[in-house]
Enzyme design. Structure first.
Site, PDB file in Angstrom:
ATOM      1  CG  HIS A 100      32.155  50.406  52.456  1.00  0.00           C
ATOM      2  ND1 HIS A 100      30.798  50.612  52.974  1.00  0.00           N
ATOM      3  CD2 HIS A 100      32.028  51.370  51.474  1.00  0.00           C
ATOM      4  CE1 HIS A 100      30.387  51.515  52.443  1.00  0.00           C
ATOM      5  NE2 HIS A 100      30.945  52.201  51.654  1.00  0.00           N
ATOM      6  CD  GLU A 101      34.537  51.527  48.689  1.00  0.00           C
ATOM      7  OE1 GLU A 101      34.336  51.481  47.531  1.00  0.00           O
ATOM      8  OE2 GLU A 101      34.599  52.476  49.426  1.00  0.00           O
ATOM      9  CG  HIS A 104      29.999  50.591  46.846  1.00  0.00           C
ATOM     10  ND1 HIS A 104      28.735  50.894  47.027  1.00  0.00           N
ATOM     11  CD2 HIS A 104      30.688  51.431  47.804  1.00  0.00           C
ATOM     12  CE1 HIS A 104      28.754  51.829  48.203  1.00  0.00           C
ATOM     13  NE2 HIS A 104      30.092  52.113  48.482  1.00  0.00           N
ATOM     14  CG  HIS A 108      27.880  47.507  38.931  1.00  0.00           C
ATOM     15  ND1 HIS A 108      29.092  46.952  38.538  1.00  0.00           N
ATOM     16  CD2 HIS A 108      27.183  48.067  38.312  1.00  0.00           C
ATOM     17  CE1 HIS A 108      28.729  47.417  37.050  1.00  0.00           C
ATOM     18  NE2 HIS A 108      27.563  48.062  37.000  1.00  0.00           N
TER      19      HIS A 108
END
Length: 227
Positions: A100-101, A104, A108
């Protein structure tokens, strides 16, 4: 006495119940699947590193930080930080969080618009978080309508931040599942528990946004009554 003088508190009851349920759900789900190991034996940081490399993000580093479920991606320093309970774990829950991270970080790198919007309003949202309630309390106590209006405007920035956060988090979770599936890091029957972990985490953001919206509605009602 507060209930007698301010019946608008009743608006917060559904938000409080949802927040309690979301917190219970994320903790129970994470605890449940912490005991389910990835059958390939990958650890969370290894999965994150592999997914980052496959996305061409070789310059994004991975760090371990203290705490539990304190995981996050820092776009300013381009660092993916995994908590102690996640970093070296080979559980499906931990790997789901790491993926999940990673989502991110890919958002970005790809210039995902909702993420850009969220990052843009972070300074205003931080100000709103720290200042809005003191201004509102003083405004209502001393009958200063201008302070109430400023407090509501600043709190609205917090609400906007919470709303924009929803698509950002949901998209990161969807990316995580697709990355785990396409990367051959999970067996097919392991995707369901990973999705359960990520859905439970997403519910906490839904609860936070709902609570902020209900608080804003309550403040607007109180402001109208003040007039």
């Amino acid at each position: 006495m507060f209930w007698f003088y301010d019946p608008t508190y009743i608006l917060l009851i559904p938000a409080i119940l949802l927040a309690m349920y979301a917190q219970f759900k994320v903790q129970s789900t994470f605890s449940k699947y912490t005991n389910v190991r990835n059958r390939y034996g990958y650890r969370a940081y290894e999965v994150a590193r592999r997914l980052l490399n496959e996305a061409g993000l070789y310059d994004v580093s991975i760090e371990m930080i203290p705490g539990s479920l304190t995981d996050h991606y820092d776009p300013r320093s381009r660092v993916l930080r995994l908590s102690q309970t996640v970093y070296g774990s080979d559980s499906i829950a931990a790997i789901g969080v790491a993926a999940h991270e990673t989502g991110h970080a890919i958002q970005h790198a790809n210039g995902y618009i909702p993420l850009k919007l969220r990052n843009a309003i972070v300074p205003v949202a931080n100000i709103g978080t720290n200042i809005s309630w003191p201004l509102l309390v003083m405004g209502f106590i001393f009958g200063l309508t201008q302070l109430i209006d400023i407090g509501i405007i600043l709190f609205s920035a917090v609400v906007l931040f919470q709303i924009i956060t929803l698509p950002v988090e949901l998209n990161a979770s969807n990316r995580a599942i697709k990355l785990l599936e396409s990367g051959g890091l999970f067996m097919r029957d392991e995707l369901y528990p990973a999705r359960q972990v990520l859905n439970a985490a997403a519910l906490t953001y839904v609860a936070a946004a709902f609570a902020s919206i209900m608080n804003l509605i309550r403040l607007l009602i109180l402001r109208d009554r003040r007039d």
